[in-house]
Each structure stands twice: as structure tokens, then as C-alpha cells.
Design an enzyme around this catalytic site. Sequence first.
Site, mmCIF file in Angstrom:
data_model
loop_
_atom_site.group_PDB
_atom_site.id
_atom_site.type_symbol
_atom_site.label_atom_id
_atom_site.label_comp_id
_atom_site.label_asym_id
_atom_site.label_seq_id
_atom_site.Cartn_x
_atom_site.Cartn_y
_atom_site.Cartn_z
ATOM 1 N N HIS A 99 -20.557 -50.236 61.977
ATOM 2 C CA HIS A 99 -19.400 -50.974 62.466
ATOM 3 C C HIS A 99 -18.367 -49.941 62.912
ATOM 4 O O HIS A 99 -18.310 -48.835 62.376
ATOM 5 C CB HIS A 99 -18.748 -51.815 61.365
ATOM 6 C CG HIS A 99 -19.640 -52.803 60.692
ATOM 7 N ND1 HIS A 99 -20.551 -52.439 59.722
ATOM 8 C CD2 HIS A 99 -19.732 -54.155 60.820
ATOM 9 C CE1 HIS A 99 -21.176 -53.528 59.284
ATOM 10 N NE2 HIS A 99 -20.698 -54.577 59.934
ATOM 11 N N ASP A 102 -16.373 -48.444 60.159
ATOM 12 C CA ASP A 102 -17.089 -47.569 59.222
ATOM 13 C C ASP A 102 -16.852 -46.103 59.564
ATOM 14 O O ASP A 102 -16.740 -45.258 58.677
ATOM 15 C CB ASP A 102 -18.609 -47.791 59.300
ATOM 16 C CG ASP A 102 -19.046 -49.183 58.965
ATOM 17 O OD1 ASP A 102 -18.355 -49.844 58.165
ATOM 18 O OD2 ASP A 102 -20.084 -49.621 59.498
ATOM 19 N N GLU A 266 -31.271 -61.254 58.284
ATOM 20 C CA GLU A 266 -31.202 -60.519 57.015
ATOM 21 C C GLU A 266 -31.819 -61.332 55.894
ATOM 22 O O GLU A 266 -31.573 -62.541 55.768
ATOM 23 C CB GLU A 266 -29.749 -60.194 56.669
ATOM 24 C CG GLU A 266 -29.618 -59.466 55.338
ATOM 25 C CD GLU A 266 -28.189 -59.161 54.961
ATOM 26 O OE1 GLU A 266 -27.795 -59.488 53.826
ATOM 27 O OE2 GLU A 266 -27.458 -58.605 55.808
ATOM 28 N N ASP A 307 -27.181 -57.605 48.401
ATOM 29 C CA ASP A 307 -27.619 -56.512 49.290
ATOM 30 C C ASP A 307 -28.393 -55.428 48.543
ATOM 31 O O ASP A 307 -28.123 -54.234 48.686
ATOM 32 C CB ASP A 307 -26.412 -55.880 49.998
ATOM 33 C CG ASP A 307 -25.876 -56.738 51.112
ATOM 34 O OD1 ASP A 307 -26.645 -57.549 51.655
ATOM 35 O OD2 ASP A 307 -24.680 -56.619 51.435
#
Length: 438
Positions: A99, A102, A266, A307
Site C-alpha cells: 500500500h 506502507d 483472500e 491473517d
Amino acid sequence: MSYFGNVDKIKYEGKLSTNPLAFKHYNPDQVILGKTMREHMRFAVAYWHSFTANGSDPFGVGTAVREYDKFTGMELAKARVEACFELLNILDVDYFCFHDRDIAPEGATLQETNKNLDEIVALIKENMKKSGKKLLWNTANMFSNPRFVHGAATTSNADVYAYAAAQVKKALEHGKELGAENYVFWGGREGYESLLNTDMGFELDNMARFMHMAVDYAKEIGFDAQFLIEPKPKEPTKHQYDFDAATTLSFLQKYDLDKHFKLNLEANHATLAGHTFEHELRVARLSDALGSIDANQGDMLLGWDTDEFPTDLYSSTLAMYEILNNEGGIGRGGVNFDAKVRRQSFEPIDVVYSHIAGMDSFARGLVVAAKLIEDGALENIIDTKYESFKSGLGADIVAGNVTLKSLEAYALQNNPIVTKSGHLELVRAILNQYIMNA
């Protein structure tokens, strides 16, 4: 400076190896169904989890020990670039994803923020040229800053909408500069808490307008990346507009965006939507919309996006089964590890261990899925289940040679109906056998 303890490049040593810094199943040069494992998987490292996450959670501060945390601001951003390319080299992974927020800190103004980004993108570009590493996809973080409290493309504030558009414009330019093969939209705040204060139709219209503008600008600047949308249910908002694959495909089709976008799916998001990962992949595949995947897993005992690095061989096998059956495989997409080490795994080496585990899990899944396809194991089971549609009345139904009247006439003959077992437990046992023996 080494950020991971001078670890050598990870090599394949085979399934009998006990070396924690070796691949047991991922052999990048092994050919499976005409392509190497490296080509099938196109593994990628997620910048946000691997280099910016610090192990914090709603109940405690970060625990991660990272050598670069002694820096701040742009010096920290530059050090993270060094760490990124060191890890890519250690893992022998070709791709990474990020991103915009980031890689560089926000400044006091949009101009200052863009200046920071330009500087870091130039540094990333230099490292890509030296290393041969590639950008699988980039995206804009339009969910962390408080300005996006009501969303970005679905915000109720026109000034925020304009800011988000400027942010995506810059991200598209950076994607082109770095040769990104894809560009992802993840609508972290694109949803609502209650219809009592929401014009749902207006927000969806605005989101579609936003995406059409992105498509138009990409064409204008010659950025030919595949556009992707990543479905995500529930958190952070109660009702996400991109809840799952089917919901997202419906949105794309309604607004004439389906010819421009595929899906980045995902595993943990599938779980939160009440689906299996393979279900979401199948839904996308049937609409020729399977673009890329984020590889992780959720904790079945927790109802949020944990995650975790993927280690479930059933999930990785069935995911690779869908990918191998997709025309062109993963195509321009890849297997991006949108996963983070657990809070108690705070040493830098844990980032290496976790990626090895994930890469081995998907490599094993690839081998098993390929064997299932080569043997026609699942196809034979499914063909048998639907064999009544291959001849006689069933074939007429499939060919469109029947009507309700003709089917009624057939049913009124009162022929005995004989059903057959689906043998689901046997099918699962066969899958077990392949996973254990392939």
C-alpha cells in the site's frame, strides 16, 4: 546491514530435511503440469505485514523486535526498503506488494506526502533494477487515516472523495513507474453501519464512478496492469459493499466494470464471509474473474481477520486445484502472503520461518492438486454423480429440448425414481489419501 541475522538464501532440501531454514516441498525448478513451481505460484511478500506490522493488537502494544525500528520518518522508510529486498533475496521470492502508506509516511500536506512517496519509489525502483525483483501489485491505503471514517469512494464528503481520487491517481502513476503487473482496490471503509443514515444506492454509484475514472486514467498514462478488487466482509464496517466474490461480481456487472476487473481473493476473507476459500475461487473462476490470491488462514475459533500464515494442507490443496483448473492458472496474479507472524513470534527470524511454512504448504498443495487432476480423481466422482444428464431425458434437458409440459408428461409415467449416494465420506477419504501419498 542485515535485518534478518545474515540468513543465507533458502534452498530446497526435500521432505526429510529437518533444517528449519530449508524448503521441504517448494522446489522452484520442479516442473508440474508443464510449468515450474515458481511459475505456477508467483509468490509475493506483503510489505504491510512483513515490514510495518509491529505485533500490536487491541489489547497490547507491539512486541516485534526489528533492527530498523531505531529509525523514524523517512529514515525508517528507507531502512524498510532494504529489509524488503533482503527478505526477497533470502526467500528467493520474485514479487512483493504494498500500500502507498506502507512505504512512506504521510506529510503535513498532500504535496509533502507525494514527495515522500516519490523518494521511496525511486529507491524501490533502484533496488528492483539491481535485484530483478518485481511488483505484483500496489494499492492505496484509503482506510487508516481518520479522513476516511465514512469511506473513500463511498464517503459522504466530496472533499474526501477528491483526496482519495488524488491518492489513487498517484498510486497508478507509481504502479506504472515500477511496472506493477496488477493494481488492487480494497475498500476497507467502503461500507456502512446502518441504513438509517446511509444512501446505499448513491454510495454504490459513486464507487462505480470512482473506478471508471481509475480505468480511464490508467489508459491515459499507458498503465496496462490488471485491475483487481479484493472482497472483504464485516470488519471494519458491519456491511461491506464488496462482501464476497458473488457480491463483488454483481457490482462489477451492474456498473459495466466486469471487463476491466478481476478478483483478488483472500482465504481469511472467505472465512469471514461464511465460505471456504475454494468456494470463492470457484465462483470467480466460473465468471473468468480469478485474478490473484492473498494466501493466509483464519482461526476458526475467532470471528475476525487473524491473517495467519497458511499451513492448512486441505485449504492449500483445494485452492491450487481451483487455480490449476483456471484457464491460464493464476495468470498475471500470484500467491501473495497477506499474513503476519503471531504476536508471540517477535524475532526477525520468525518472518523467515513463517514464509517458508507458507511456501511449503502451497507447494505441497500444488503437487497434490496436480495429481488429482492427472488422475481425474474428483472429475470421475462428479461425472458419476451427474451421469443421468448424459443420456436420455437428462441429455434432452441439457440440450434444451424439453418444456414444462413434456417434463410433466414424462413424470406422469410414474417410472420409479432411483437415487444414488453421494459417498461424501468416501470422497473425503480419497482426498486424504492423495494429501498423504501424492
